[in-house]
Motif scaffolding. Structure first.
Motif, PDB file in Angstrom:
ATOM      1  N   ARG A 174      -3.898  39.045  43.206  1.00  8.71           N
ATOM      2  CA  ARG A 174      -3.761  39.212  41.764  1.00  8.71           C
ATOM      3  C   ARG A 174      -2.724  40.271  41.466  1.00  8.71           C
ATOM      4  NH1 ARG A 174      -8.068  37.724  38.585  1.00  8.71           N
ATOM      5  NH2 ARG A 174      -6.579  38.057  36.897  1.00  8.71           N
ATOM      6  N   SER A 175      -1.961  40.083  40.393  1.00 10.45           N
ATOM      7  CA  SER A 175      -0.992  41.095  39.985  1.00 10.45           C
ATOM      8  C   SER A 175      -1.657  42.079  39.030  1.00 10.45           C
ATOM      9  CB  SER A 175       0.220  40.438  39.328  1.00 10.45           C
ATOM     10  OG  SER A 175      -0.135  39.815  38.102  1.00 10.45           O
ATOM     11  N   TYR A 176      -1.019  43.215  38.871  1.00  7.97           N
ATOM     12  CA  TYR A 176      -1.571  44.317  38.085  1.00  7.97           C
ATOM     13  C   TYR A 176      -0.698  44.643  36.887  1.00  7.97           C
ATOM     14  CZ  TYR A 176      -5.026  45.474  41.686  1.00  7.97           C
ATOM     15  OH  TYR A 176      -6.093  45.438  42.546  1.00  7.97           O
ATOM     16  N   THR A 179      -1.507  49.450  33.261  1.00  2.99           N
ATOM     17  CA  THR A 179      -2.746  50.166  32.944  1.00  2.99           C
ATOM     18  C   THR A 179      -3.705  50.201  34.129  1.00  2.99           C
ATOM     19  OG1 THR A 179      -3.766  48.118  32.143  1.00  2.99           O
ATOM     20  CG2 THR A 179      -2.613  49.500  30.523  1.00  2.99           C
ATOM     21  N   GLY A 180      -3.403  49.439  35.186  1.00  2.27           N
ATOM     22  CA  GLY A 180      -4.313  49.314  36.312  1.00  2.27           C
ATOM     23  C   GLY A 180      -5.241  48.129  36.203  1.00  2.27           C
ATOM     24  N   GLN A 181      -5.216  47.438  35.052  1.00  4.89           N
ATOM     25  CA  GLN A 181      -6.021  46.232  34.871  1.00  4.89           C
ATOM     26  C   GLN A 181      -5.328  45.044  35.551  1.00  4.89           C
ATOM     27  OE1 GLN A 181      -9.061  46.056  33.144  1.00  4.89           O
ATOM     28  NE2 GLN A 181      -8.970  48.285  32.977  1.00  4.89           N
ATOM     29  N   ALA A 188       1.585  34.256  32.968  1.00  9.73           N
ATOM     30  CA  ALA A 188       2.456  33.964  34.103  1.00  9.73           C
ATOM     31  C   ALA A 188       2.436  35.118  35.099  1.00  9.73           C
ATOM     32  CB  ALA A 188       3.886  33.729  33.609  1.00  9.73           C
ATOM     33  N   GLY A 189       2.391  34.770  36.372  1.00  7.45           N
ATOM     34  CA  GLY A 189       2.423  35.776  37.423  1.00  7.45           C
ATOM     35  C   GLY A 189       1.100  36.441  37.705  1.00  7.45           C
ATOM     36  N   ALA A 190       0.026  35.931  37.117  1.00  3.10           N
ATOM     37  CA  ALA A 190      -1.286  36.546  37.336  1.00  3.10           C
ATOM     38  C   ALA A 190      -1.730  36.429  38.789  1.00  3.10           C
ATOM     39  CB  ALA A 190      -2.330  35.910  36.420  1.00  3.10           C
ATOM     40  N   MET A 191      -1.393  35.295  39.404  1.00  2.11           N
ATOM     41  CA  MET A 191      -1.779  35.039  40.790  1.00  2.11           C
ATOM     42  C   MET A 191      -0.566  35.205  41.703  1.00  2.11           C
ATOM     43  SD  MET A 191      -4.968  34.357  40.340  1.00  2.11           S
ATOM     44  CE  MET A 191      -5.358  33.930  42.045  1.00  2.11           C
ATOM     45  N   THR A 212       2.517  48.110  42.693  1.00  2.00           N
ATOM     46  CA  THR A 212       3.583  47.912  41.717  1.00  2.00           C
ATOM     47  C   THR A 212       3.114  46.910  40.667  1.00  2.00           C
ATOM     48  OG1 THR A 212       5.277  48.327  43.393  1.00  2.00           O
ATOM     49  CG2 THR A 212       5.976  47.221  41.378  1.00  2.00           C
ATOM     50  N   SER A 213       3.176  47.297  39.409  1.00  2.00           N
ATOM     51  CA  SER A 213       2.728  46.442  38.319  1.00  2.00           C
ATOM     52  C   SER A 213       3.759  45.356  38.035  1.00  2.00           C
ATOM     53  CB  SER A 213       2.480  47.266  37.055  1.00  2.00           C
ATOM     54  OG  SER A 213       3.704  47.798  36.567  1.00  2.00           O
TER      55      SER A 213
END
Length: 259
Positions: A174-176, A179-181, A188-191, A212-213
């Motif tokens: 999962r991408s970040y 905020t750290g959430q 887009a780019g969540a996975m 890296t967010s």
């Protein structure tokens, strides 16, 4: 729970999330590679037969068993936000944890942790009132249990505030956000679908305590347990690759010990 003195990492996976006729899916193949299993409790997935069989599978492999309570949303797999009160969060957590614990106890095991699922997890990571209710349900059920929650989120801070043990969780795939959430799944780019990018993210989180967010910011993160999702078509290959990668980095896969 881990310390800087030992390169150990708990590897957890969400399991038992089908319903109806029992199907192991990838669970039986993935179980030997992990140290903790989060088992669905019937609300977002799972049913009595699946719960019993998944607990049995985990105990056979000496994998720590955790309850994985979710929102009452089988159709949406517990990933759709619902408006619930803190009282709702407390009761559904207590109900599902108690149900899973019955199967663990009946088979001679001991419940190790609780990890909220899906939307419930993400909602509580942001909402201190929901997080506190979930933590209180776990603590009042058994104060020796560990709450697995998103690193640096309300789940961790609210649990620690009442004296409940915690494990700060990070995600391989999962991408970040800055905020750290976690990035919502509908964005887009969540996975992270590229395995090498996932492995690079694991290395950064575990060895360098940073991630890296999606907008390129470097944020500090605490990694005590790493979630590997076991429901994708390449899940088994990724879990095997992850094990090899961690071993190459000198990191031992080990269940978090309650202290």
């Amino acid at each position: 729970m881990n310390t800087d003195k030992a390169l150990t990492l708990d590897l957890n996976c969400d399991m038992g999330e089908s319903f109806g006729q029992y199907r192991l899916g990838n669970d039986s193949e993935i179980m030997p590679y992990i140290s903790s299993a989060n088992i669905a409790c019937g609300f977002h997935g799972g049913d009595p037969n699946i719960m019993a069989n998944t607990v049995k599978l985990a105990l056979e492999h000496s994998v720590a068993v955790g309850a994985h309570p979710g929102l009452p949303d089988l159709q949406g797999f517990g990933r759709r936000n619902m408006h619930i009160s803190p009282e709702d969060a407390y009761n559904l957590t207590l109900y599902q944890t108690g149900a899973l614990n019955a199967f663990v106890t009946a088979q001679g095991g001991q419940l190790h942790h609780v990890k909220p699922h899906g939307a419930l997890y993400n909602m509580a990571a942001r909402d201190p009132n929901l997080a506190k209710a979930i933590a209180e349900a776990i603590y009042q059920f058994n104060p020796e249990l560990i709450l697995y929650g998103l690193a640096d989120s309300c789940l961790i801070s609210q649990a620690e505030a009442i004296g409940l043990k915690t494990a700060s969780e990070v995600f391989a795939d999962r991408s970040y956000q800055s905020t750290g959430q976690l990035t919502p799944r509908d964005q887009a780019g969540a996975m992270l679908e590229d395995q090498q990018k996932s492995l690079d993210q694991i290395r950064d989180m575990v060895l360098h305590k940073q991630v890296t967010s999606v907008d390129g910011q470097t944020i500090a993160i605490r990694a005590e347990t790493l979630c590997i999702h076991g429901d994708g078509p390449q899940a088994l290959d990724f879990v095997r690759g992850c094990e090899r990668f961690l071993q190459a980095q000198g990191i031992i896969i080990q269940t978090i010990q309650a202290q």
